[in-house]
Design an enzyme around this catalytic site. Structure first.
Site, short mmCIF file in Angstrom:
data_model
loop_
_atom_site.label_atom_id
_atom_site.label_comp_id
_atom_site.label_asym_id
_atom_site.label_seq_id
_atom_site.Cartn_x
_atom_site.Cartn_y
_atom_site.Cartn_z
N ASP A 127 -68.71 -24.95 -35.96
CA ASP A 127 -68.78 -24.56 -37.37
C ASP A 127 -67.94 -23.33 -37.69
O ASP A 127 -68.27 -22.55 -38.57
CB ASP A 127 -70.24 -24.32 -37.81
CG ASP A 127 -71.10 -25.54 -37.55
OD1 ASP A 127 -70.59 -26.66 -37.71
OD2 ASP A 127 -72.28 -25.36 -37.19
N LYS A 166 -63.10 -25.33 -38.59
CA LYS A 166 -62.01 -26.19 -38.09
C LYS A 166 -61.54 -27.16 -39.16
O LYS A 166 -60.35 -27.42 -39.31
CB LYS A 166 -62.48 -26.98 -36.84
CG LYS A 166 -62.91 -26.10 -35.69
CD LYS A 166 -63.45 -26.92 -34.53
CE LYS A 166 -64.79 -27.59 -34.81
NZ LYS A 166 -65.92 -26.68 -34.98
N GLY A 169 -69.65 -31.78 -38.25
CA GLY A 169 -69.65 -31.74 -39.71
C GLY A 169 -68.55 -30.78 -40.11
O GLY A 169 -68.63 -29.60 -39.85
N HIS A 170 -67.48 -31.33 -40.67
CA HIS A 170 -66.32 -30.52 -41.02
C HIS A 170 -66.17 -30.48 -42.54
O HIS A 170 -65.98 -31.51 -43.17
CB HIS A 170 -65.06 -31.09 -40.36
CG HIS A 170 -65.11 -31.05 -38.85
ND1 HIS A 170 -64.13 -31.55 -38.06
CD2 HIS A 170 -66.04 -30.55 -38.01
CE1 HIS A 170 -64.46 -31.37 -36.79
NE2 HIS A 170 -65.62 -30.77 -36.74
N GLN A 198 -66.98 -29.73 -32.40
CA GLN A 198 -67.79 -28.83 -31.57
C GLN A 198 -66.94 -27.63 -31.15
O GLN A 198 -66.06 -27.24 -31.90
CB GLN A 198 -68.40 -29.56 -30.35
CG GLN A 198 -69.51 -30.54 -30.73
CD GLN A 198 -68.99 -31.85 -31.29
OE1 GLN A 198 -68.15 -32.50 -30.70
NE2 GLN A 198 -69.46 -32.24 -32.44
P1 GDP Z 1 -66.28 -26.80 -38.77
O1 GDP Z 1 -67.38 -27.63 -38.21
O2 GDP Z 1 -65.66 -25.92 -37.75
O3 GDP Z 1 -65.27 -27.60 -39.54
O4 GDP Z 1 -66.98 -25.81 -39.83
P2 GDP Z 1 -68.07 -26.23 -40.95
O5 GDP Z 1 -67.37 -26.93 -42.04
O6 GDP Z 1 -69.25 -26.87 -40.33
O7 GDP Z 1 -68.57 -24.79 -41.39
C1 GDP Z 1 -67.69 -23.82 -41.91
C2 GDP Z 1 -68.15 -23.45 -43.33
O8 GDP Z 1 -67.49 -22.29 -43.75
C3 GDP Z 1 -67.81 -24.51 -44.36
O9 GDP Z 1 -68.79 -24.52 -45.35
C4 GDP Z 1 -66.47 -24.02 -44.94
O10 GDP Z 1 -66.24 -24.47 -46.26
C5 GDP Z 1 -66.67 -22.54 -44.89
N1 GDP Z 1 -65.46 -21.73 -44.68
C6 GDP Z 1 -64.42 -21.98 -43.84
N2 GDP Z 1 -63.56 -20.94 -43.84
C7 GDP Z 1 -64.08 -20.02 -44.67
C8 GDP Z 1 -63.68 -18.69 -45.07
O11 GDP Z 1 -62.67 -18.15 -44.62
N3 GDP Z 1 -64.51 -18.04 -45.95
C9 GDP Z 1 -65.65 -18.59 -46.44
N4 GDP Z 1 -66.40 -17.88 -47.28
N5 GDP Z 1 -66.04 -19.83 -46.09
C10 GDP Z 1 -65.29 -20.53 -45.22
P1 IMO Z 2 -68.79 -29.06 -35.48
O1 IMO Z 2 -67.67 -29.99 -35.10
C1 IMO Z 2 -72.36 -26.88 -34.27
C2 IMO Z 2 -74.76 -28.72 -31.10
C3 IMO Z 2 -76.15 -29.19 -31.48
C4 IMO Z 2 -76.88 -28.97 -30.16
C5 IMO Z 2 -75.82 -29.36 -29.12
C6 IMO Z 2 -75.96 -30.79 -28.61
O2 IMO Z 2 -69.24 -29.21 -36.88
O3 IMO Z 2 -68.46 -27.66 -35.09
P2 IMO Z 2 -75.39 -33.16 -29.68
O4 IMO Z 2 -75.94 -33.83 -30.91
O5 IMO Z 2 -73.92 -32.93 -29.69
O6 IMO Z 2 -75.85 -33.79 -28.41
O7 IMO Z 2 -76.09 -31.70 -29.69
O8 IMO Z 2 -74.57 -29.20 -29.76
N1 IMO Z 2 -73.66 -29.26 -31.92
C7 IMO Z 2 -73.02 -28.55 -32.86
N2 IMO Z 2 -73.22 -27.30 -33.32
N3 IMO Z 2 -71.33 -27.62 -34.74
C8 IMO Z 2 -71.10 -28.86 -34.26
O9 IMO Z 2 -70.01 -29.59 -34.58
C9 IMO Z 2 -71.99 -29.40 -33.31
N4 IMO Z 2 -72.07 -30.58 -32.66
C10 IMO Z 2 -73.08 -30.48 -31.80
O10 IMO Z 2 -76.68 -28.41 -32.52
O11 IMO Z 2 -77.16 -27.61 -29.99
MG MG Z 3 -69.40 -28.05 -38.56
#
Ligand code: GDP
Ligand code: IMO
Ligand code: MG
Length: 432
Positions: free
Chosen positions: A13, A16, A40-41, A225
């Site tokens: 999270d 990416k 979840g991206h 991840q």
């Molecule tokens: P990922 O799994 O690495 O793609 O990240 P996620 O989408 O799960 O979580 C990142 C969250 O931070 C999302 O809600 C993005 O919209 C938000 N985000 C990403 N970059 C920034 C930033 O520079 N500033 C702020 N405020 N939010 C950001």
């Molecule tokens: P993104 O791509 C954050 C964590 C789960 C759990 C562990 C194992 O959005 O960064 P799984 O269902 O993969 O067997 O769970 O990994 N986990 C993540 N945490 N971001 C993710 O993906 C994750 N994908 C798995 O919360 O701790």
């Molecule tokens: Mg994510």
């Protein structure tokens, strides 16, 4: 230019999705190489529309990139089709742009069922998985009992493989976990329905990518991840069941290591984690709540509260060395505005011993107490900054300290969730 890898440098999270989406218009291919819909991206397009992508590469919203689901991904076909349909309803048709590797494995109903019952069985020792069947699907892959995308092309094989898998899995579900058996015939019917829709997308993905690289096209390999969730190099057993590190991109997409020219590491200006496992800089006080609330730190996939803590430079440096990161992208620097003194963890203390690297054993890592250095904070709203000079001096110093501690340059700084809300320090890729 050849293949560029983008990975998460913490526990996921990091943003990416946003960075991949931003680069999507400057590359020819965006490839997911590991994980499944545990990811979840989030992508926020310039018109303010928000998308949560789980299986589709985050290049989906860039109009011209071909998006590829590589062999290293585990695909839940129902989730993938819902995602394709969801994007089509919002005006993005992927018919000609999406390719699925014939070698990618499928998440089956017994994987989801086992993920849930095993977590329940583990009780307080649970991993805190996303419950999407990811671990059991990779488990079957390694055990050579998996079902692959290419099996959808041959109903006879599909049926045979499923029956074999269920012969074992139903024994486990009914006899070990006291659950209902899964009916093979209804699963076959369901998956043949998915096959009808998915077959047009299934290709020999690695040949496609080799040809693209040979033509001089640019391939971006998008991680899911993150480093600390890596099966081999993360906080085992509190990890995911794949290799999200940069080296995993070679295996999960079929790209030779010699064709990787750059590794982009995405890292948050603080740290978050979802699920169980060690997290030395975790905050249980008002600062933790503040980061969660201000940074909207709730899971994109499960909606769970993310655990929040300060930036951990020990982990960041580990990620840089393990992945060979050439450029760091520090996201969410905007969230740190308004903190008087910003701590950075520069080492750990375990039983009176000081560590500047991650301790060798998980037992020690579980007991690691952060050693902090405190940097003066800044109060300004930095969301409108687009150049390094426009950042307050203390925010600049925070980034410079991260560079020093990690031993690599910061090339991009996120100051908001939107595609263009960034401070560009060094261009990651030439603009097109
Ligand atoms: P990922 O799994 O690495 O793609 O990240 P996620 O989408 O799960 O979580 C990142 C969250 O931070 C999302 O809600 C993005 O919209 C938000 N985000 C990403 N970059 C920034 C930033 O520079 N500033 C702020 N405020 N939010 C950001
Ligand atoms: P993104 O791509 C954050 C964590 C789960 C759990 C562990 C194992 O959005 O960064 P799984 O269902 O993969 O067997 O769970 O990994 N986990 C993540 N945490 N971001 C993710 O993906 C994750 N994908 C798995 O919360 O701790
Ligand atoms: Mg994510």
């Amino acid at each position: 230019m050849s293949a560029i890898v983008l990975i998460g440098a913490q526990w996921g999270d990091e943003g990416k999705g946003k960075v991949t989406d931003m680069l999507g218009s400057r590359v020819d291919y965006v490839v997911r190489f590991s994980g499944g819909n545990n990811a979840g991206h989030t992508v926020v397009t310039p018109d303010g529309q928000k998308y949560a992508l789980h299986l589709l590469p985050s290049g989906a919203l860039a109009p011209n990139a071909t998006i590829v689901i590589g062999n290293g991904v585990v695909i839940d076909p129902k989730v993938l089709l819902a995602e394709i349909d969801g994007l089509a309803e919002r005006g993005t048709d992927l018919t000609s742009r999406l390719k699925i590797s014939a070698d990618a494995h499928l998440v089956m109903p017994h994987h989801r069922a086992l993920d849930r019952v095993v977590e329940r069985y583990l009780g307080s020792a649970k991993i805190g998985t996303t419950g999407r069947g990811i671990g059991p699907a990779y488990g079957d892959k390694v055990a050579r009992m998996g079902i692959r995308a290419q099996d959808l092309l041959d109903p006879g094989i599909l049926e045979k493989k499923l029956e074999l898998a269920l012969r074992e899995k139903n024994q486990i579900l009914t006899k070990v976990y006291n659950r209902k058996a899964i009916d093979a015939a209804s699963v076959i019917e369901e998956y043949l329905g998915y096959a009808e829709r998915l077959i047009p997308y299934i290709v020999d993905a690695k040949t496609l990518l080799w040809d693209a690289i040979d033509r001089g096209e640019v391939v971006l390999l998008e991680g899911a991840q993150a480093t600390m969730l890596d099966m081999d190099h993360g906080t085992y057993p509190f990890v995911t069941s794949s290799n999200p590190i940069a080296a995993g991109a070679c295996v999960g997409a079929g790209i030779p290591p010699t064709r990787i020219s750059q590794v982009i590491g995405v890292i948050k200006a603080y740290t978050t984690r979802v699920g169980s496992g060690p997290f030395p800089t975790e905050l249980f006080d008002d600062y933790g709540q503040h980061l969660r609330k201000t940074g909207h730190e709730y899971g994109t996939t499960t909606g769970r509260e993310r655990r929040c803590g300060w930036f951990d430079a020990v982990i960041a440096r580990y990620a840089v060395r393990l992945n060979g990161i050439t450029d760091l992208v520090v996201t969410k620097l905007d969230i740190l505005s308004g903190i008087e003194q910003v701590p950075i963890c520069v080492g750990y203390e375990v039983g009176g011993v000081r560590y500047t690297d991650i301790p060798m054993t998980q037992t020690d890592f579980h007991h690691a107490k952060p050693v902090y250095e405190y940097l003066p904070g800044w109060w300004e709203d930095i969301s409108k900054a687009r150049t390094f000079d426009e950042l307050p001096a203390n925010a600049q110093a925070y980034i410079r300290r991260i560079e020093e501690l990690c031993g690599t340059r910061v090339s991009l700084i996120g100051v908001g969730p939107g595609r263009d809300e960034n401070v560009v320090v060094h261009e990651l890729l030439p603009a097109r």
